[in-house]
Write an enzyme that holds these catalytic residues in place. Structure first.
Site, PDB file in Angstrom:
ATOM      1  N   HIS A   1      41.648  41.938  31.038  1.00  0.00           N
ATOM      2  CA  HIS A   1      41.388  42.256  30.017  1.00  0.00           C
ATOM      3  C   HIS A   1      40.122  41.201  28.941  1.00  0.00           C
ATOM      4  O   HIS A   1      38.867  41.712  28.829  1.00  0.00           O
ATOM      5  CB  HIS A   1      41.697  41.879  28.339  1.00  0.00           C
ATOM      6  CG  HIS A   1      43.402  42.825  29.199  1.00  0.00           C
ATOM      7  ND1 HIS A   1      44.796  43.415  29.293  1.00  0.00           N
ATOM      8  CD2 HIS A   1      43.512  44.673  28.944  1.00  0.00           C
ATOM      9  CE1 HIS A   1      45.036  43.571  29.372  1.00  0.00           C
ATOM     10  NE2 HIS A   1      45.034  44.771  29.156  1.00  0.00           N
TER      11      HIS A   1
ATOM     12  N   SER B   1      47.631  43.442  35.585  1.00  0.00           N
ATOM     13  CA  SER B   1      48.113  44.047  34.913  1.00  0.00           C
ATOM     14  C   SER B   1      49.041  43.528  34.166  1.00  0.00           C
ATOM     15  O   SER B   1      49.670  42.870  34.668  1.00  0.00           O
ATOM     16  CB  SER B   1      49.345  45.301  36.164  1.00  0.00           C
ATOM     17  OG  SER B   1      50.418  45.802  35.105  1.00  0.00           O
TER      18      SER B   1
END
Ligand code: PAF
Length: 292
Positions: free
Chosen positions: A37, A185
């Site tokens: 991210h 993840s």
């Protein structure tokens, strides 16, 4: 950094910035932020005047019995990370703010959603497109950033933007991995110690699959090779492995410029996905990964 929970307040801020001529980069997420991210934000930072990140665990994209409840959440940690990486506006709506009424209009994606994760998670991409459209309408971004780990999601969103003339450019951002090759993840935190130790087998198996591809093996041989590598070297349970054209996600016939070798594997209750994009033209695989 401004933290906003209401759609109206966010739209007011965006309108003011746009009136003053600023471009908006958008990073939609479900939170529990990791380096993947953060790399989306870094790229958005370089290409736009302001960066908006959303954090919303979207109930509409989880099916019955999936991990909506178990999906990791930590608002305080996420807020600190978003601030440190340079997000200007952090949008964290409640489910009631995003979905004040039950039901409503559904969005039905095309055949790209019938394979890979779409085949294992019926309705998943309907829910993704619904929230993505709402977020695009709320944020009105010039550019929107999506990670290549969710390559199917990215391909479907690109088609959605094209088919519905949505006014944002989709930017593809490479996969970020741990040192041992496991794709970053949010779900990795739910792996047991043993499963975390075994999980890098997924990327190793996909690399073996690319070797088979470069040797001219058939689709079936490649898919069987990936499955065998994973099942022989770990306790992971295969959900799927598939070689398809990319970004069409149609049967691979050797004619497309790019292909995707993608798989999903369950370790305990945690389902992990990964992929490699293969360039056909020069016969060698393109790393859709960041250089480590
Ligand atoms: O990729 C994700 O985290 C989600 O699917 C998205 C795009 C934020 C929609 O909920």
């Amino acid at each position: 950094m401004r933290v906003v929970h209401s759609i109206t307040s966010l739209q007011g801020m965006i309108d003011r910035n746009k009136r003053e001529g600023r471009t908006v980069g958008f990073v939609p997420t479900m939170g529990f932020l990791h380096d993947g991210h953060l790399s989306l934000v870094k790229q958005a930072r370089e290409q736009n005047d302001i960066v908006v990140m959303s954090i919303f665990v979207n109930p509409a994209q989880f099916g019955p019995g999936e991990d909506f409840e178990a999906y990791p959440r930590d608002k305080e940690r996420d807020t600190n990370l978003a601030y440190e990486v340079g997000v200007d506006i952090l949008f964290m709506p409640t489910p009631e703010e995003m979905y004040p009424q039950e039901g409503g209009i559904r969005i039905l994606p095309g055949p790209q959603a019938n394979v890979l994760c779409g085949a294992s998670r019926p309705g998943h991409f309907d829910g993704v497109l619904k929230v993505v459209l709402k977020l695009f309408n709320i944020v009105d971004p010039d550019r929107s950033y999506f990670g290549m780990k969710d390559a199917q999601q990215l391909a479907i969103i690109e088609t959605f933007v094209r088919d519905f003339n949505l006014r944002t450019s989709i930017v593809r951002v490479p996969i970020i991995r741990d040192q041992d090759g496991l794709a970053k993840s949010s779900r990795n935190v739910n792996l047991s110690e043993t499963d975390r130790a075994e999980a890098p087998v997924i990327q190793q198996a996909l690399q073996k699959g690319v070797l088979l591809f470069n040797e001219g093996s058939s689709v079936e041989t490649i898919e069987r090779g990936v499955t065998a590598y994973i099942t022989e070297n770990s306790s992971g349970i295969m959900d799927y492995v598939s070689l398809l054209s990319y970004p069409e996600l149609a049967e691979y016939d050797g004619l497309s410029d790019e292909a995707i070798l993608a798989c999903a594997v369950k370790f305990g209750k945690t389902r992990l996905i990964d992929n490699i994009i293969i360039s056909i033209k020069d016969g060698c695989h393109v790393q859709n990964d960041d250089e480590q």
